[in-house]
Write an enzyme that holds these catalytic residues in place. Structure first.
Site, PDB file in Angstrom:
ATOM      1  N   ASP A   1      -4.829   7.130   2.732  1.00  0.00           N
ATOM      2  CA  ASP A   1      -4.759   5.946   3.599  1.00  0.00           C
ATOM      3  C   ASP A   1      -3.765   6.255   4.728  1.00  0.00           C
ATOM      4  O   ASP A   1      -2.798   5.529   4.947  1.00  0.00           O
ATOM      5  CB  ASP A   1      -4.347   4.701   2.806  1.00  0.00           C
ATOM      6  CG  ASP A   1      -4.337   3.435   3.669  1.00  0.00           C
ATOM      7  OD1 ASP A   1      -4.886   3.474   4.797  1.00  0.00           O
ATOM      8  OD2 ASP A   1      -3.765   2.411   3.215  1.00  0.00           O
TER       9      ASP A   1
ATOM     10  N   HIS B   1       3.387  -0.307  -2.891  1.00  0.00           N
ATOM     11  CA  HIS B   1       2.621   0.655  -3.678  1.00  0.00           C
ATOM     12  C   HIS B   1       3.034   2.063  -3.290  1.00  0.00           C
ATOM     13  O   HIS B   1       3.647   2.269  -2.243  1.00  0.00           O
ATOM     14  CB  HIS B   1       1.120   0.471  -3.440  1.00  0.00           C
ATOM     15  CG  HIS B   1       0.752   0.366  -1.986  1.00  0.00           C
ATOM     16  ND1 HIS B   1       0.625  -0.847  -1.335  1.00  0.00           N
ATOM     17  CD2 HIS B   1       0.497   1.304  -1.042  1.00  0.00           C
ATOM     18  CE1 HIS B   1       0.300  -0.639  -0.067  1.00  0.00           C
ATOM     19  NE2 HIS B   1       0.221   0.653   0.151  1.00  0.00           N
TER      20      HIS B   1
ATOM     21  N   GLN C   1      -3.665   3.489  -4.424  1.00  0.00           N
ATOM     22  CA  GLN C   1      -2.370   2.825  -4.214  1.00  0.00           C
ATOM     23  C   GLN C   1      -1.992   1.875  -5.354  1.00  0.00           C
ATOM     24  O   GLN C   1      -2.129   0.647  -5.250  1.00  0.00           O
ATOM     25  CB  GLN C   1      -2.419   2.075  -2.863  1.00  0.00           C
ATOM     26  CG  GLN C   1      -2.457   3.056  -1.681  1.00  0.00           C
ATOM     27  CD  GLN C   1      -3.060   2.490  -0.421  1.00  0.00           C
ATOM     28  OE1 GLN C   1      -4.011   1.703  -0.476  1.00  0.00           O
ATOM     29  NE2 GLN C   1      -2.539   2.881   0.727  1.00  0.00           N
TER      30      GLN C   1
ATOM     31  N   ARG D   1       9.732  -1.086   9.687  1.00  0.00           N
ATOM     32  CA  ARG D   1       8.562  -1.967   9.712  1.00  0.00           C
ATOM     33  C   ARG D   1       8.092  -1.966   8.259  1.00  0.00           C
ATOM     34  O   ARG D   1       7.962  -0.904   7.631  1.00  0.00           O
ATOM     35  CB  ARG D   1       7.502  -1.403  10.652  1.00  0.00           C
ATOM     36  CG  ARG D   1       6.176  -2.192  10.663  1.00  0.00           C
ATOM     37  CD  ARG D   1       5.193  -1.653   9.634  1.00  0.00           C
ATOM     38  NE  ARG D   1       3.869  -2.244   9.754  1.00  0.00           N
ATOM     39  CZ  ARG D   1       2.880  -2.018   8.907  1.00  0.00           C
ATOM     40  NH1 ARG D   1       3.044  -1.231   7.874  1.00  0.00           N
ATOM     41  NH2 ARG D   1       1.714  -2.577   9.085  1.00  0.00           N
TER      42      ARG D   1
ATOM     43  N   ASP E   1       5.477  -2.606   5.372  1.00  0.00           N
ATOM     44  CA  ASP E   1       4.056  -2.738   5.081  1.00  0.00           C
ATOM     45  C   ASP E   1       3.808  -3.813   4.025  1.00  0.00           C
ATOM     46  O   ASP E   1       4.505  -3.864   3.016  1.00  0.00           O
ATOM     47  CB  ASP E   1       3.569  -1.383   4.546  1.00  0.00           C
ATOM     48  CG  ASP E   1       2.080  -1.334   4.338  1.00  0.00           C
ATOM     49  OD1 ASP E   1       1.345  -1.380   5.337  1.00  0.00           O
ATOM     50  OD2 ASP E   1       1.647  -1.243   3.167  1.00  0.00           O
TER      51      ASP E   1
ATOM     52  N   LEU F   1       4.800  -8.200  -2.756  1.00  0.00           N
ATOM     53  CA  LEU F   1       5.550  -7.578  -3.849  1.00  0.00           C
ATOM     54  C   LEU F   1       5.403  -8.280  -5.204  1.00  0.00           C
ATOM     55  O   LEU F   1       5.021  -7.658  -6.184  1.00  0.00           O
ATOM     56  CB  LEU F   1       7.035  -7.459  -3.474  1.00  0.00           C
ATOM     57  CG  LEU F   1       7.354  -6.727  -2.162  1.00  0.00           C
ATOM     58  CD1 LEU F   1       8.844  -6.423  -2.072  1.00  0.00           C
ATOM     59  CD2 LEU F   1       6.536  -5.457  -1.999  1.00  0.00           C
TER      60      LEU F   1
ATOM     61  N   GLU G   1       5.251  -6.856   8.176  1.00  0.00           N
ATOM     62  CA  GLU G   1       3.816  -7.082   8.303  1.00  0.00           C
ATOM     63  C   GLU G   1       3.516  -8.228   7.333  1.00  0.00           C
ATOM     64  O   GLU G   1       3.336  -8.018   6.140  1.00  0.00           O
ATOM     65  CB  GLU G   1       3.015  -5.833   7.919  1.00  0.00           C
ATOM     66  CG  GLU G   1       1.534  -6.041   8.228  1.00  0.00           C
ATOM     67  CD  GLU G   1       0.576  -5.220   7.381  1.00  0.00           C
ATOM     68  OE1 GLU G   1      -0.548  -5.022   7.833  1.00  0.00           O
ATOM     69  OE2 GLU G   1       0.938  -4.793   6.271  1.00  0.00           O
TER      70      GLU G   1
ATOM     71  N   HIS H   1     -15.092 -15.508  24.040  1.00  0.00           N
ATOM     72  CA  HIS H   1     -14.376 -16.453  24.907  1.00  0.00           C
ATOM     73  C   HIS H   1     -12.885 -16.127  24.912  1.00  0.00           C
ATOM     74  O   HIS H   1     -12.046 -17.027  24.964  1.00  0.00           O
ATOM     75  CB  HIS H   1     -14.618 -17.892  24.453  1.00  0.00           C
ATOM     76  CG  HIS H   1     -16.072 -18.263  24.433  1.00  0.00           C
ATOM     77  ND1 HIS H   1     -16.802 -18.403  25.582  1.00  0.00           N
ATOM     78  CD2 HIS H   1     -16.914 -18.485  23.402  1.00  0.00           C
ATOM     79  CE1 HIS H   1     -18.054 -18.708  25.257  1.00  0.00           C
ATOM     80  NE2 HIS H   1     -18.152 -18.758  23.945  1.00  0.00           N
TER      81      HIS H   1
HETATM   82  C1  NOJ Z   1      -1.239  -2.294   6.174  1.00  0.00           C
HETATM   83  C2  NOJ Z   1      -1.255  -1.079   7.031  1.00  0.00           C
HETATM   84  O1  NOJ Z   1      -1.018  -1.443   8.366  1.00  0.00           O
HETATM   85  C3  NOJ Z   1      -2.600  -0.434   6.811  1.00  0.00           C
HETATM   86  O2  NOJ Z   1      -2.839   0.584   7.751  1.00  0.00           O
HETATM   87  C4  NOJ Z   1      -2.675   0.063   5.396  1.00  0.00           C
HETATM   88  O3  NOJ Z   1      -3.968   0.572   5.140  1.00  0.00           O
HETATM   89  C5  NOJ Z   1      -2.384  -1.062   4.395  1.00  0.00           C
HETATM   90  N1  NOJ Z   1      -1.290  -1.891   4.785  1.00  0.00           N
HETATM   91  C6  NOJ Z   1      -2.073  -0.517   3.011  1.00  0.00           C
HETATM   92  O4  NOJ Z   1      -0.799   0.052   2.974  1.00  0.00           O
END
Ligand code: NOJ
Length: 512
Positions: free
Chosen positions: A59, A102, A159, A205, A207, A212, A246, A287
């Protein structure tokens, strides 16, 4: 709140695709270092680098195998430290991507956790007590370990979910959040954070920051308690370090201690109506507010944005992005004049703006087969286009060896192709960011309010003492200003006479 965030502008780098200095077809840390002056020259004074740690890359690196070792394809830990140092010399800050929810299934913690014999890591991940026991609706994998049990997943199959406990425990295999083994997971993640902060990283940042604690309540109380604890650690030990979530729900994330949260591109939310409204309609109707003459309505954005902004502006920053590595590039649906107005808006709003590499030149979304678990996201992850040379200046390697192909179009945008054109998107971005750095009222903290939002009329808004107006339509419009003023910046044409502002087709103005 770290003070540097007040005038920060982030540049997101997908390291695979930024700049390759050793001709192996993939970007590297030395490449980022070489381009720091370019990024600084754009007006970005902070970086967010996507995961750059050792990983099997199922990933794109969001499957971390070793949190404390960088992936050899990008360089060494020393190279990353040099990147921190070089950034700091230029008064820039660097955030790494922390993946706390993960690991990769190849992480040594997970290898130990799979063992039949009980050990320190048995509870580091979430397991049922026997191979036949259901995971209660959670996604899981069974049958691959010597240990009898199935384990929960946090995202893809590669993961496994780290174990921070369950807020509501309703099965014997679910540990409460205050179980020592769940606390140990949290402490292990803090140890990872300290490791890079001690080496010069300026924050993270985070993720899937909301993911959690499992069976959490609606307010995310369990997960929030963990981030409050992390924030206490930062305030005590690294008060200048910044955290961006995020998460996409600032009322939760910013109250839980994050300094920033992203306004993510979610179906039908306000942000999605600005540049990617085609995703909101099954028939692809578009739009988007910044699409010329498409009947866009800024109120669709404001209705969703304003309550979130007003509820959280004392707690932290709800941040607008041009794009990210999970989202279609804005160029997919907007042309260059439309992008200029979209960026004018994004870069003059409260919070801390994020520019995704390549959006400054209007890089296209490419239709490509999946790479490293990217699927439809792959098209937004292609190599940065620097100049007209081989591989558009991204790499001296063979085109066939590139991580992803560069845009094959004869008119593929490049930095060198736009640098000398005062009217280019690149130079518009530079001018907008320079304006933001000059005017305190355009930075993170100054108040935002809407002044005029009627459809078909320019959208007029206030930041501090400045008034801003945007006309995304293809015809000239006039509007009334709250007071007479002088145009201090414009895109397209703008004329203020007394309290009347005349904005040409697709124009933007800042009035003092
Ligand atoms: C969010 C990340 O921005 C994305 O790219 C990722 O696949 C997933 N989380 C899993 O970690």
């Amino acid at each position: 709140m770290p003070k540097w965030l007040k005038d920060a502008v982030f540049y997101e780098i997908y390291p695979q695709s930024f700049y390759d200095t050793n001709a192996d077809g993939i970007g590297d840390f030395n490449g980022i270092i070489e381009k720091l002056d370019y990024i600084r020259g754009l007006g970005c004074n902070a970086l967010w680098i996507n995961p750059c740690f050792d990983s099997p890359f199922k990933d794109a690196g969001y499957d971390v195998r070793d949190y404390k070792k960088v992936a050899p394809r990008y360089g060494t830990n020393d190279d990353l430290v040099r990147l921190f140092d070089e950034a700091h010399k230029r008064d820039m800050h660097v955030l790494l991507d922390l993946v706390p929810g993960h690991t990769s299934e190849e992480h040594e913690w997970f290898c130990a956790s799979q063992k039949a014999e009980k050990n320190e890591y048995s509870n580091r991940y979430v397991w049922t007590r026997s191979w036949g026991e259901s995971a209660q609706g959670f996604p899981y994998v069974g049958g691959e370990s010597e240990r009898s049990g199935v384990y929960l997943l946090n995202f893809f199959k590669c993961q496994p979910a780290l174990n921070y406990g369950f807020y509501r425990v309703d099965r014997p295999w679910q540990l409460p959040v205050d179980h020592p083994d769940c606390i140990a997971t949290r402490e292990a993640m803090k140890d990872v954070m300290r490791f890079w902060l001690d080496l010069g990283c300026d924050g993270y940042r985070v993720d899937m920051a909301a993911s959690l604690v499992k069976n959490d309540d609606e307010k995310k109380s369990g997960t929030s308690a963990i981030w409050k604890d992390v924030r206490r650690m930062l305030d005590e030990e690294y008060p200048e370090a910044a955290l961006v979530a995020e998460w996409g729900v600032p009322q939760q994330s910013l109250k839980a201690g994050f300094h920033m949260d992203f306004y993510l591109n979610w179906h039908l939310n306000g942000y999605s109506t600005l540049m990617r409204d085609y995703e909101n309609h099954e028939n692809g109707e578009n739009h988007s507010y910044f699409k010329k003459d498409a009947g866009g309505d800024i109120n669709r954005f404001l209705k969703d944005y304003l309550p979130q902004y007003l509820d959280t502006k004392e707690d932290g920053y709800f941040c607008l992005l041009t794009c990210n590595h999970d989202t279609n590039r804005p160029r997919l649906a907007l042309d260059i004049p439309e992008l200029k107005l979209a960026y004018a808006f994004l870069f003059t709003m409260p919070g801390v703006p994020y520019l995704y590499y390549g959006d400054e030149i209007g890089m296209r979304y490419l239709d490509l087969p999946t790479k490293e678990g990217g699927y439809s996201r792959t098209g937004s992850r292609t190599p940065m286009q620097w100049d007209e040379s081989k591989n558009l200046g991204f790499s001296k390697g063979d085109a066939a060896d590139l991580y992803l192909p560069v845009d094959p179009a004869p008119d593929a945008p490049t930095v060198s192709g736009q640098e000398n054109d005062p009217d280019s998107l690149l130079n518009t971005v530079k001018a907008l960011l320079a304006l933001r750095h000059r005017e305190k009222d355009l930075q993170a903290d100054a108040e935002f309010s809407q002044l005029q939002t009627r459809i078909g009329q320019p959208f007029v808004y206030r930041r501090g003492d400045l008034v801003l107006a945007i006309n995304p339509d293809g015809s000239e419009k006039t509007c009334t200003l709250p007071a007479a003023g002088e145009v201090i910046f414009s895109i397209g044409s703008a004329k203020a006479e007394g309290r009347t502002l005349t904005l040409g087709a697709q124009s933007f103005a800042v009035i003092r």
